[in-house]
Design an enzyme around this catalytic site. Structure first.
Site, PDB file in Angstrom:
ATOM      1  N   GLY A  33       0.775  -1.234   0.000  1.00 54.50           N
ATOM      2  CA  GLY A  33       0.000   0.000   0.000  1.00 54.50           C
ATOM      3  C   GLY A  33       0.802   1.278   0.000  1.00 54.50           C
ATOM      4  O   GLY A  33       0.294   2.328   0.415  1.00 54.50           O
ATOM      5  N   ASN A  40       1.720   3.035  -2.609  1.00 56.73           N
ATOM      6  CA  ASN A  40       1.081   3.985  -3.538  1.00 56.73           C
ATOM      7  C   ASN A  40      -0.206   4.548  -2.941  1.00 56.73           C
ATOM      8  O   ASN A  40      -0.528   5.722  -3.142  1.00 56.73           O
ATOM      9  CB  ASN A  40       0.804   3.319  -4.886  1.00 56.73           C
ATOM     10  CG  ASN A  40       2.028   3.324  -5.773  1.00 56.73           C
ATOM     11  OD1 ASN A  40       2.447   4.382  -6.251  1.00 56.73           O
ATOM     12  ND2 ASN A  40       2.634   2.176  -5.972  1.00 56.73           N
ATOM     13  N   ARG A  58     -15.227 -14.660 -10.362  1.00 57.52           N
ATOM     14  CA  ARG A  58     -14.641 -13.316 -10.315  1.00 57.52           C
ATOM     15  C   ARG A  58     -15.719 -12.234 -10.367  1.00 57.52           C
ATOM     16  O   ARG A  58     -15.638 -11.207  -9.696  1.00 57.52           O
ATOM     17  CB  ARG A  58     -13.687 -13.111 -11.497  1.00 57.52           C
ATOM     18  CG  ARG A  58     -12.415 -13.878 -11.339  1.00 57.52           C
ATOM     19  CD  ARG A  58     -11.447 -13.623 -12.495  1.00 57.52           C
ATOM     20  NE  ARG A  58     -10.270 -14.438 -12.289  1.00 57.52           N
ATOM     21  CZ  ARG A  58      -9.208 -14.058 -11.584  1.00 57.52           C
ATOM     22  NH1 ARG A  58      -9.175 -12.864 -11.044  1.00 57.52           N
ATOM     23  NH2 ARG A  58      -8.194 -14.860 -11.434  1.00 57.52           N
ATOM     24  N   ARG A  62      -5.471  -8.625  -8.738  1.00 55.00           N
ATOM     25  CA  ARG A  62      -6.524  -9.499  -9.265  1.00 55.00           C
ATOM     26  C   ARG A  62      -6.783  -9.089 -10.710  1.00 55.00           C
ATOM     27  O   ARG A  62      -6.855  -7.893 -11.009  1.00 55.00           O
ATOM     28  CB  ARG A  62      -7.838  -9.319  -8.495  1.00 55.00           C
ATOM     29  CG  ARG A  62      -7.775  -9.646  -7.044  1.00 55.00           C
ATOM     30  CD  ARG A  62      -7.823 -11.118  -6.731  1.00 55.00           C
ATOM     31  NE  ARG A  62      -9.018 -11.790  -7.233  1.00 55.00           N
ATOM     32  CZ  ARG A  62      -9.120 -13.115  -7.348  1.00 55.00           C
ATOM     33  NH1 ARG A  62      -8.103 -13.886  -7.042  1.00 55.00           N
ATOM     34  NH2 ARG A  62     -10.234 -13.661  -7.780  1.00 55.00           N
ATOM     35  N   LEU A  88      -9.221  -8.346 -13.593  1.00 54.03           N
ATOM     36  CA  LEU A  88     -10.603  -7.856 -13.555  1.00 54.03           C
ATOM     37  C   LEU A  88     -11.370  -8.368 -14.768  1.00 54.03           C
ATOM     38  O   LEU A  88     -10.806  -8.545 -15.851  1.00 54.03           O
ATOM     39  CB  LEU A  88     -10.611  -6.328 -13.536  1.00 54.03           C
ATOM     40  CG  LEU A  88      -9.875  -5.685 -12.352  1.00 54.03           C
ATOM     41  CD1 LEU A  88      -9.948  -4.167 -12.446  1.00 54.03           C
ATOM     42  CD2 LEU A  88     -10.441  -6.162 -11.029  1.00 54.03           C
ATOM     43  N   ASN A 102      -4.788   2.595 -13.121  1.00 51.99           N
ATOM     44  CA  ASN A 102      -3.862   1.608 -12.562  1.00 51.99           C
ATOM     45  C   ASN A 102      -2.454   2.146 -12.676  1.00 51.99           C
ATOM     46  O   ASN A 102      -2.144   2.903 -13.594  1.00 51.99           O
ATOM     47  CB  ASN A 102      -3.968   0.291 -13.344  1.00 51.99           C
ATOM     48  CG  ASN A 102      -3.035  -0.785 -12.788  1.00 51.99           C
ATOM     49  OD1 ASN A 102      -2.927  -0.955 -11.570  1.00 51.99           O
ATOM     50  ND2 ASN A 102      -2.354  -1.499 -13.671  1.00 51.99           N
ATOM     51  N   HIS A 121       1.550   0.820 -12.932  1.00 48.22           N
ATOM     52  CA  HIS A 121       2.309  -0.392 -13.273  1.00 48.22           C
ATOM     53  C   HIS A 121       3.796  -0.043 -13.338  1.00 48.22           C
ATOM     54  O   HIS A 121       4.163   0.990 -13.897  1.00 48.22           O
ATOM     55  CB  HIS A 121       1.828  -0.931 -14.627  1.00 48.22           C
ATOM     56  CG  HIS A 121       2.545  -2.176 -15.021  1.00 48.22           C
ATOM     57  ND1 HIS A 121       2.291  -3.397 -14.435  1.00 48.22           N
ATOM     58  CD2 HIS A 121       3.544  -2.386 -15.910  1.00 48.22           C
ATOM     59  CE1 HIS A 121       3.096  -4.311 -14.958  1.00 48.22           C
ATOM     60  NE2 HIS A 121       3.859  -3.711 -15.863  1.00 48.22           N
ATOM     61  N   GLU A 160     -10.119  -3.874 -20.614  1.00 56.84           N
ATOM     62  CA  GLU A 160     -10.231  -5.329 -20.418  1.00 56.84           C
ATOM     63  C   GLU A 160      -8.887  -6.040 -20.282  1.00 56.84           C
ATOM     64  O   GLU A 160      -8.746  -6.963 -19.496  1.00 56.84           O
ATOM     65  CB  GLU A 160     -10.982  -5.950 -21.593  1.00 56.84           C
ATOM     66  CG  GLU A 160     -12.462  -5.771 -21.490  1.00 56.84           C
ATOM     67  CD  GLU A 160     -13.179  -6.481 -22.619  1.00 56.84           C
ATOM     68  OE1 GLU A 160     -12.696  -7.537 -23.068  1.00 56.84           O
ATOM     69  OE2 GLU A 160     -14.220  -5.957 -23.052  1.00 56.84           O
ATOM     70  N   ASP A 179      -2.904  -4.613 -17.760  1.00 59.34           N
ATOM     71  CA  ASP A 179      -1.874  -3.583 -17.936  1.00 59.34           C
ATOM     72  C   ASP A 179      -1.931  -2.958 -19.334  1.00 59.34           C
ATOM     73  O   ASP A 179      -0.896  -2.605 -19.914  1.00 59.34           O
ATOM     74  CB  ASP A 179      -0.465  -4.151 -17.634  1.00 59.34           C
ATOM     75  CG  ASP A 179      -0.356  -4.662 -16.200  1.00 59.34           C
ATOM     76  OD1 ASP A 179      -0.997  -4.082 -15.316  1.00 59.34           O
ATOM     77  OD2 ASP A 179       0.359  -5.656 -15.979  1.00 59.34           O
TER      78      ASP A 179
HETATM   79  C1  GAR Z   1       3.707  -1.179  -7.266  1.00 62.15           C
HETATM   80  O1  GAR Z   1       5.035  -1.213  -7.727  1.00 62.15           O
HETATM   81  C2  GAR Z   1       2.747  -1.187  -8.444  1.00 62.15           C
HETATM   82  O2  GAR Z   1       3.228  -0.468  -9.547  1.00 62.15           O
HETATM   83  C3  GAR Z   1       2.659  -2.661  -8.748  1.00 62.15           C
HETATM   84  O3  GAR Z   1       2.599  -3.269  -7.494  1.00 62.15           O
HETATM   85  C4  GAR Z   1       3.334  -2.478  -6.556  1.00 62.15           C
HETATM   86  C5  GAR Z   1       2.452  -2.228  -5.357  1.00 62.15           C
HETATM   87  O4  GAR Z   1       3.178  -1.581  -4.343  1.00 62.15           O
HETATM   88  N1  GAR Z   1       1.521  -2.961  -9.575  1.00 62.15           N
HETATM   89  C6  GAR Z   1       1.521  -3.873 -10.535  1.00 62.15           C
HETATM   90  O5  GAR Z   1       2.467  -4.589 -10.771  1.00 62.15           O
HETATM   91  C7  GAR Z   1       0.238  -3.963 -11.338  1.00 62.15           C
HETATM   92  N2  GAR Z   1       0.420  -4.693 -12.538  1.00 62.15           N
HETATM   93  P1  GAR Z   1       2.418  -0.818  -3.195  1.00 62.15           P
HETATM   94  O6  GAR Z   1       1.425  -1.825  -2.591  1.00 62.15           O
HETATM   95  O7  GAR Z   1       3.489  -0.464  -2.210  1.00 62.15           O
HETATM   96  O8  GAR Z   1       1.726   0.382  -3.787  1.00 62.15           O
END
Ligand code: GAR
Length: 200
Positions: free
Chosen positions: A16, A18, A70, A96, A98, A112, A114, A147, A150
């Site tokens: 968490g 971000n 789902r 997850r 979606l 999102n 990434h 859909e 990423d």
């Molecule tokens: C982050 O690096 C985010 O970009 C990635 O998961 C991490 C979560 O960190 N997301 C993905 O890979 C989505 N495809 P956080 O829980 O500390 O925010």
């Protein structure tokens, strides 16, 4: 009177960081979002604890009782979002896949983040893959959720150089620091655009 802030929900499965960056940005009164709800599919997610400690409504909606259905799980998530009057959703480490049902309902209002310069390296283990490919640039992307995993229109990116001696961990640290700046900035910009074009 200041313009009304849009109620934003964060969906997070793990750490968490971000989410915390978004919460910190939203403490600024002029920020266009109020982080009104944090949801997780993982009851043990540190994100839920951090949100509750920050005084934000935080709730687990565990996917496991839905036994692979789902869409049924997403209907429960969507109900929680509707009940909280959410106008925009930020996925922040929500691990997850979606269904088109949920992405369709939130089209244009679900973002999102990434850890790669999409369209390069969707999916997992992005830092390892950048190093294996011998690339010299890496970074992160905020995009609208559609859909495909990423995929979706790119709203913003931040780039970091790949340095000699970098490891997946050192790259991850440098990219994550950029994520924490990029996500709040892109969300603010997107909400301003949403406000300029009222929903049909
Ligand atoms: C982050 O690096 C985010 O970009 C990635 O998961 C991490 C979560 O960190 N997301 C993905 O890979 C989505 N495809 P956080 O829980 O500390 O925010």
């Amino acid at each position: 009177m200041p313009p009304e802030r849009i109620r934003v929900a964060v969906l997070a499965s793990g750490r968490g960081s971000n989410m915390t960056a978004l919460l910190d940005a939203a403490r600024e009164p002029s920020y266009p979002a109020e982080i009104a709800l944090v949801l997780s599919n993982n009851p043990d997610a540190p994100a839920l604890r951090a949100a509750a400690e920050a005084g934000v409504a935080a709730r687990a909606i565990d996917h496991r009782p839905y036994r692979g259905d789902r869409e049924a799980h997403e209907r429960a998530i969507d109900a929680a979002l509707q009940q909280a009057g959410i106008g925009c959703v930020c996925l922040a480490g929500y691990m997850r896949l979606l269904t088109p049902w949920l992405t369709g309902r939130w089209a244009g209002r679900m973002l999102n983040i990434h850890p790669s310069l999409l369209p390069a390296h969707p999916g997992l283990h992005t830092h390892e893959r950048v190093l294996e490919a011998g690339e010299t640039r890496h970074g992160c992307t905020v995009h609208l959720v559609t859909e495909g995993m990423d995929e979706g229109p790119i709203l913003g990116q931040a780039t970091v150089p790949v340095l000699p001696g970098d490891t997946p961990d050192s790259l991850a640290v440098r990219v994550l620091a950029e994520e924490h700046v990029l996500y709040p900035a892109v969300l603010a910009r997107h909400l301003a655009q949403m406000a300029a074009v009222p929903a049909a």
